[in-house]
Enzyme design. Structure first.
Site, PDB file in Angstrom:
ATOM      1  N   CYS A   1       2.624   4.851  -0.296  1.00  0.00           N
ATOM      2  CA  CYS A   1       1.711   3.764  -1.174  1.00  0.00           C
ATOM      3  C   CYS A   1       0.869   3.375   0.227  1.00  0.00           C
ATOM      4  CB  CYS A   1       2.531   2.829  -1.789  1.00  0.00           C
ATOM      5  SG  CYS A   1       3.395   1.669  -0.788  1.00  0.00           S
TER       6      CYS A   1
ATOM      7  N   HIS B   1      10.990  -0.079   0.601  1.00  0.00           N
ATOM      8  CA  HIS B   1      10.715   1.259   0.290  1.00  0.00           C
ATOM      9  C   HIS B   1      11.390   2.088   1.421  1.00  0.00           C
ATOM     10  CE1 HIS B   1       6.746   0.778  -2.104  1.00  0.00           C
ATOM     11  NE2 HIS B   1       7.708  -0.053  -2.434  1.00  0.00           N
TER      12      HIS B   1
ATOM     13  N   GLU C   1      10.334   4.572   3.235  1.00  0.00           N
ATOM     14  CA  GLU C   1       9.367   4.622   4.650  1.00  0.00           C
ATOM     15  C   GLU C   1       9.603   3.270   5.320  1.00  0.00           C
ATOM     16  OE1 GLU C   1       6.741   6.373   1.466  1.00  0.00           O
ATOM     17  OE2 GLU C   1       8.472   4.823   1.386  1.00  0.00           O
TER      18      GLU C   1
ATOM     19  N   CYS D   1       3.117   1.566   2.748  1.00  0.00           N
ATOM     20  CA  CYS D   1       3.939   2.186   3.631  1.00  0.00           C
ATOM     21  C   CYS D   1       2.772   2.965   4.465  1.00  0.00           C
ATOM     22  CB  CYS D   1       4.588   3.264   2.710  1.00  0.00           C
ATOM     23  SG  CYS D   1       5.894   2.569   1.971  1.00  0.00           S
TER      24      CYS D   1
END
Length: 142
Positions: free
Chosen positions: A76, A46, A48, A79
């Site tokens: 999410c 992801h 992040e 993260c």
């Protein structure tokens, strides 16, 4: 947030869900990343997580105290946990994510008693642009 939106646009151009992140330490952007899950065949890639990894490598430390994260979509749970473990000072995010978000939706990670570090959270930054990017991306695929 403009740089995070640019990273999200680049992710979309690669066929990735358009999410971008920028990590700023001492007023300097030390990491910019977009989603790369498909490209890397890595569900943890992801934006992040990639930005946190880059910034930690740049700074030579796993803790990013005093740093701020700008991301186009509400993080999410995975993260959010990484943000807490990295001790990020402030989280700025664009669009909320009622389905997969874990900051203001879902598990509300930072509100849990088991969360040992809670960043300051500012939502809705660049929300319209971030949401439109996501809508356009998914509309093309339907």
């Amino acid at each position: 947030m403009d740089r995070a939106l640019d990273a999200a646009r680049q992710a979309a151009a690669r066929g990735e869900v358009p999410v971008g992140a920028v990590l700023v330490c001492d007023g300097v952007a030390v990491a910019v990343a977009g989603n790369r899950m498909r490209e890397l065949n890595d569900v943890t890639a992801h934006a992040e997580i990639l930005a946190i990894r880059q910034a930690a490598a740049e700074r030579g430390a796993e803790r990013l105290s005093g740093c701020d994260l700008y991301v186009t979509l509400e993080p999410c749970a995975m993260c959010a946990a990484a943000i807490a473990f990295a001790r990020i000072r402030r989280l700025y995010f664009g669009a909320g994510d009622p389905k997969g978000g874990a900051v203001e939706h879902g598990v509300r990670f930072f509100a849990q008693p088991s969360c040992h570090h809670r960043p300051e959270v500012y939502s809705g930054i660049g929300e319209r642009a971030a949401a439109e990017l996501l809508r356009a991306f998914f509309a093309e695929r339907r």
